[in-house]
Design a protein around this motif. Structure first.
Motif, PDB file in Angstrom:
ATOM      1  N   ALA A 105       0.823  -1.218   0.000  1.00 24.87           N
ATOM      2  CA  ALA A 105       0.000   0.000   0.000  1.00 24.87           C
ATOM      3  C   ALA A 105       0.854   1.263   0.000  1.00 24.87           C
ATOM      4  CB  ALA A 105      -0.943  -0.015   1.199  1.00 24.87           C
ATOM      5  N   LEU A 138      -0.703  -6.540  -2.696  1.00 23.59           N
ATOM      6  CA  LEU A 138      -1.829  -5.615  -2.552  1.00 23.59           C
ATOM      7  C   LEU A 138      -2.994  -6.140  -3.382  1.00 23.59           C
ATOM      8  CD1 LEU A 138      -2.505  -2.787  -1.254  1.00 23.59           C
ATOM      9  CD2 LEU A 138      -1.978  -1.808  -3.494  1.00 23.59           C
ATOM     10  N   THR A 146      -6.754   2.400  -0.847  1.00 23.12           N
ATOM     11  CA  THR A 146      -5.583   3.281  -0.801  1.00 23.12           C
ATOM     12  C   THR A 146      -5.809   4.511  -1.662  1.00 23.12           C
ATOM     13  OG1 THR A 146      -4.135   1.367  -0.467  1.00 23.12           O
ATOM     14  CG2 THR A 146      -3.093   3.400  -1.221  1.00 23.12           C
TER      15      THR A 146
END
Length: 318
Positions: A105, A138, A146
Motif C-alpha cells: 500500500a 496488494l 488506498t
C-alpha cells in the motif's frame, strides 16, 4: 497538468467515446528511442477521429495458465512515462493502466502521488493479480481503498471480463462492487464472443435497474487477428473465441480481413441487443502484436466500428 476531459465526455450517454489501446515500448528500448516510437504511433492515428489513448501496464501472466506464452514476456517502460509522452505530443487524454499486486500500500500510494504530480496522470484503470497463485502484496480492493484515502481526484476505471461471466455468472455483480469502490467506467477484454458480452451487459443493466442506478460507461475492446500465432495468443490471454470463429479465421484466404468482418458483425450484434438497455458504450481498438499489417488493420477496424456506433447512436435518437 490537465483535469480529466474524459470524465465530462463520458457523462453523456448519447455519444460514444473512442480509444486506441497501446503498450509502452519494451524496457530494453533506449529511452532516446521511445519518443520516436510515440511519434510513429501518433502519425498512424492522424487519419482517425479518436478521443484518447489507453496505455496498458503489461504483467507476467504465466501464473494464470499452464500453457507457454506464444510471445515471450518482456517488461516495458513505465506506463506513466509513456502516457505523459503521448499526452504531451497529442494533447489527447490518456488512460493509464496500473497492475497493483506487486507493490504494498505504501509503494502504491507513492506511485499515485508521482503519477499525479510528475506525470500528469488523471485517468487510471487498476488491475489486480492475474491469478491467486504467487505473492500478492496488494489486493485490488485494498488498492481501491488506498486510492480513496489519497484524496487525489483521479477518474477511475475498472476492467470487465465477459469470459468470467460465462464461467461464474457474477461479472455484473463485480461491476457494481467496483462502482461502490469508485469506478466510473469499465474497459472490456478483447471481444470475440458476442454472446458472452451481450449476456454480461444485459445482466448488468438489469442489476442497475433493480437498484435504481444508471449504468456506467462500458468501453468494448476489439483487436484484429491475422495469423494462427496471434489467435493462439488471443486464446492464451483468456479471450473466448468460439470454435466456428477461430475456424473462419484460420480457413480464410485472408485471415486478417476475416477477423475484421467478424469483429464488425459481433459489434453489430452487441449494439442491436444492448443499445436499448441504455448502457453508455465506447470503443477501444488495440493490436495485440507488433506486426505492421495487424497495426494497420487496427486503424481500419477503428474506422469501421466507430462509424457503426455513431450511426446506431444517431438512429436511436430519431
Amino acid at each position: 497538468m490537465y483535469d480529466s476531459i474524459l470524465k465530462n465526455k463520458s457523462s453523456d450517454p448519447k455519444q460514444g467515446v473512442y480509444f486506441i489501446g497501446t503498450t509502452p515500448p519494451k524496457q530494453d528500448t533506449d529511452i532516446a528511442l521511445v519518443s520516436g516510437i510515440a511519434d510513429k504511433l501518433l502519425n498512424r492515428l492522424e487519419s482517425i477521429d479518436y478521443d484518447g489513448l489507453i496505455v496498458y501496464d503489461i504483467q507476467d501472466e504465466t501464473s494464470r495458465i499452464d500453457k507457454p506464452r506464444p510471445f515471450p514476456f518482456k517488461y516495458t517502460h513505465d506506463s506513466r512515462l509513456y502516457s505523459k509522452l503521448l499526452h504531451d505530443k497529442s494533447t489527447k487524454p490518456v488512460i493509464t493502466y496500473k497492475s497493483v499486486s506487486q507493490r504494498d500500500a505504501a509503494d502504491f500510494s507513492n506511485w499515485l502521488s508521482d503519477a499525479w504530480h510528475q506525470y500528469s496522470v488523471r485517468d487510471i484503470v487498476l488491475v489486480g493479480s492475474p491469478s491467486s497463485e504467487g505473492e500478492i502484496k496488494l489486493s485490488l480492493s485494498d488498492a481501491y481503498q488506498t486510492l480513496k484515502e489519497h484524496n487525489l481526484d483521479f477518474h477511475l476505471g475498472g476492467v470487465t471480463i465477459a469470459e468470467r461471466h460465462i464461467s461464474k455468472g457474477d461479472e455484473h455483480l463485480r461491476l457494481r462492487a467496483k462502482e461502490v469502490q469508485g469506478c466510473e467506467f469499465f474497459i472490456s477484454q478483447a471481444v470475440y464472443n458476442a454472446q458472452a458480452t451481450i449476456d454480461l451487459l444485459t445482466r448488468y443493466a438489469l442489476e442497475c435497474k433493480s437498484e435504481g442506478v444508471k449504468p456506467k460507461r462500458v468501453v468494448l475492446t476489439f483487436s484484429p487477428c491475422g495469423s494462427a500465432k496471434t489467435l493462439e495468443f488471443i486464446e492464451w490471454l483468456g479471450i473466448s473465441v468460439p470454435e466456428a470463429t477461430s475456424l473462419r479465421i484460420l480457413q480464410s484466404e485472408n485471415p486478417l480481413k476475416e477477423s475484421l468482418l467478424i469483429s464488425r458483425n459481433n459489434f453489430e450484434q452487441i449494439l442491436q441487443a444492448c443499445l436499448p438497455l441504455d448502457i453508455p458504450l465506447g470503443l477501444n481498438i488495440e493490436s495485440l502484436t507488433n506486426r505492421k499489417e495487424e497495426i494497420d488493420a487496427a486503424i481500419l477496424l477503428f474506422k469501421l466500428l466507430k462509424a457503426t456506433l455513431d450511426l446506431k447512436l444517431a438512429e436511436s435518437q430519431l
